[in-house]
Design an enzyme around this catalytic site. Structure first.
Site, mmCIF file in Angstrom:
data_model
loop_
_atom_site.group_PDB
_atom_site.id
_atom_site.type_symbol
_atom_site.label_atom_id
_atom_site.label_comp_id
_atom_site.label_asym_id
_atom_site.label_seq_id
_atom_site.Cartn_x
_atom_site.Cartn_y
_atom_site.Cartn_z
ATOM 1 N N LEU A 408 0.860 -1.179 0.000
ATOM 2 C CA LEU A 408 0.000 0.000 0.000
ATOM 3 C C LEU A 408 0.896 1.229 0.000
ATOM 4 O O LEU A 408 1.991 1.218 0.586
ATOM 5 C CB LEU A 408 -0.893 0.027 1.249
ATOM 6 N N ASP A 409 0.460 2.313 -0.654
ATOM 7 C CA ASP A 409 1.194 3.569 -0.571
ATOM 8 C C ASP A 409 1.389 3.956 0.888
ATOM 9 O O ASP A 409 0.546 3.628 1.742
ATOM 10 C CB ASP A 409 0.419 4.702 -1.256
ATOM 11 N N MET A 410 2.464 4.673 1.161
ATOM 12 C CA MET A 410 2.722 5.130 2.526
ATOM 13 C C MET A 410 1.498 5.852 3.101
ATOM 14 O O MET A 410 1.114 5.635 4.257
ATOM 15 C CB MET A 410 3.923 6.074 2.550
ATOM 16 N N THR A 412 -1.640 5.527 2.374
ATOM 17 C CA THR A 412 -2.858 4.727 2.424
ATOM 18 C C THR A 412 -2.855 3.815 3.646
ATOM 19 O O THR A 412 -1.847 3.197 3.964
ATOM 20 C CB THR A 412 -2.989 3.868 1.146
#
Length: 561
Positions: A408-410, A412
């Site tokens: 997951l993106d940082m 998110t």
């Protein structure tokens, strides 16, 4: 507000009363505009909204003429030699095909000034282009090309037809040979074999004759074209060499200053990078122009900000009047030199925003673990930050190496599955690759969406000039598909569910923000929208088959936005 010959727009005392100067200059690649930069940007935007005769179509009016091109504008708050505060203004690239606009600082190097070497060389290149076009559009050349293409087509068809005929003849001879072998005496079969061999040799002779015939005809047609094609190739080679030499000369003309008056050419700046040479249009962005003018005139830079003005481009996420950081691909190496020796705000990306945030383990067995990642914690260690889901699980497991399956993106939050064995990693990863894993996200969008749901199909690729941003690209982008459904509407926002059917970088953020997607950035998206306390995107639901038991595993963790 007065504007001097040195392009300074001075603040009124009442406008800046009580505003303290920043202790350090703005970090150009991640910032919240200083109040002085906000005032400067607002004044410049008011100017752009007025009757300013820029002769440029930003796409904000139905009556605009010419190609629609939005632009990045920049402001640089400065202190002049007398200690008076004001700001400089600049635009990236050119406006209406020129660099000369009274309110805006000049470029670092103006290639468009009358009788410049660039325009002279450009005229030579245009002359070469005209010569190439003259040959390529000549009726005799076109007729020769058409004749060669027709002959090539005929030769292929005729050769193929003969090949089929000879193949059938060969098959007939084989069949006849097998039929008569048992019926004829040895003597008579020998005569038949000799007859069949003569037919085979005759077929080969026909094939050679036809090949020779078409080779001769095509050589004649090719020879007629060769001289003209040679002229075109020579002109194109000359054009390529002159264009490369001109580009190199331009790179050397762009010399950038810093606060210590140290000069460095564009070529020298980029020779130390992985690119080895400057990308196209490097040095034409707003912030380098602004700093260059400040250093040339002895002004002290205080703060900067850049904003987009106009309709968005088809590939990028750009919102009218929205602030954006300086680009990384073109500007970062240049600004590293120009800001050398200045006190600059720290890069916030060097700090760990996930520090102190708890990583909740939702489920664990011998095969894998399910965690609820908090927003701002990395999935895996980054270049500057080690703290991550991986590092925390590794410390917790002690003797087991956590195997990351997806990320997951940082920014998110939400559910992540991490394998504890190689077998589990391989099995679950295979499910992700086959797209049999069900993932559902919850997002809060910055606008009210009228539709109830749908599917977004916009291919994505990385923005090489501005990482980690992504672009919509129908030519080179990878397929990216998202299903969505509205679950709640409020006065100014919409909560939706997202089901990503592909797993591209920033897919949900791009599909939400792009004008051909939902045209509504996710709340708190500092890359494609407006920063807030956090990115309001949460991986809420995860469903896949257990790699050992075969049981369908379902996990859900809600997030209140």
């Amino acid at each position: 507000m007065d504007s001097s010959q040195n392009y300074i727009s001075y603040f009124s005392d009442s406008a800046i009363q009580g505003i303290a100067l920043p202790e350090r200059f703005t970090f150009p690649f991640f910032y919240e505009p200083h109040p002085l930069a906000n005032i400067a940007a607002k004044e410049l935007q008011d100017y752009l909204e007025s009757d300013a005769d820029l002769d440029h179509n930003f796409g904000l009016s139905e009556n605009g003429q010419g190609l629609v091109i939005g632009k990045m504008f920049g402001v640089l708050v400065i202190e002049d030699k007398k200690g008076k505060l004001g700001y400089l203004s600049a635009f990236s690239g050119k406006l209406a095909g020129t660099n000369e606009h009274s309110r805006f600082v000049p470029p670092v190097f103006d290639m468009l000034i009358e009788n410049s070497f660039f325009l002279k060389e450009q005229n030579i290149l245009n002359t070469i282009n005209d010569k190439v076009k003259e040959i390529e559009t000549d009726e005799h050349y076109i007729a020769l090309k058409r004749e060669f293409e027709q002959l090539s087509s005929e030769s292929i068809k005729e050769t193929a037809a003969l090949k089929d005929k000879l193949k059938r003849s060969k098959a007939e001879r084989k069949e006849l040979r097998e039929e008569q072998r048992k019926l004829l005496s040895e003597k008579h079969f020998a005569r038949l074999e000799a007859y069949l061999v003569r037919h085979s040799l005759n077929d080969r002779h026909q094939s050679r004759l036809l090949a020779r015939y078409w080779e001769q005809r095509l050589d004649e047609a090719r020879s007629a074209l060769a001289e003209l094609d040679g002229q075109i190739d020579a002109l194109k080679k000359e054009r390529k060499e002159k264009s490369a030499a001109l580009q190199q000369q331009l790179f050397e003309q762009y010399e950038f200053l810093n606060i210590h008056n140290k000069k460095k050419s564009l070529q020298a700046i980029f020779s130390d990078t992985v690119f080895g040479k400057p990308p196209a249009a490097a040095g034409e962005c707003a912030t380098p122009k602004l700093l260059q003018h400040a250093f040339l005139n002895g002004y002290r830079p205080i703060a900067m900000a850049e904003f987009w003005w106009g309709a968005p481009p088809k590939s990028e996420i750009r919102q009218h009047k929205q602030f954006y950081p300086a680009c990384t691909g073109k500007c970062k190496p240049i600004l590293a030199h120009m800001l050398e020796g200045m006190e600059v705000d720290e890069d916030p990306l060097l700090n760990n925003p996930g520090e102190g945030k708890e990583l909740d383990i939702i489920y664990e067995d011998d095969s894998f673990v399910i965690v609820n990642k908090p927003a701002e914690l990395l999935s895996v260690p980054g270049i500057n930050i080690y703290d991550s889901v991986y590092s925390r699980l590794k410390a917790a497991f002690v003797t087991i190496e956590p195997l990351i399956i997806h990320r997951l993106d940082m920014a998110t939050s939400g559910l992540l599955v991490v394998a504890k064995t190689k077998e589990a990693h391989k099995d679950i990863q295979k499910q992700f690759l086959k797209r049999t894993v069900t993932k559902r996200y919850t997002a809060l969008l910055s606008k009210v969406i009228k539709e109830e749901g749908g599917e977004i199909n916009l291919p994505l690729r990385g923005d090489l000039d501005n990482r980690p941003r992504q672009l919509v690209c129908f030519e080179f982008g990878k397929k990216a598909i998202t299903k969505w459904k509205v679950i709640e509407r409020k006065e100014r926002t919409t909560k939706v569910h997202f089901w990503p059917l592909t797993g591209r970088t920033h897919q949900l953020r791009m599909h939400a923000a792009h004008e051909d997607g939902l045209n509504a950035p996710i709340v708190g998206d500092n890359l494609y929208g407006t920063a807030a306390d956090r990115l309001h995107l949460h991986a809420a639901y995860l469903e896949f088959i257990h790699p050992v038991t075969g049981e369908m595993m379902k996990f859900e963790v809600s997030e209140e936005f």
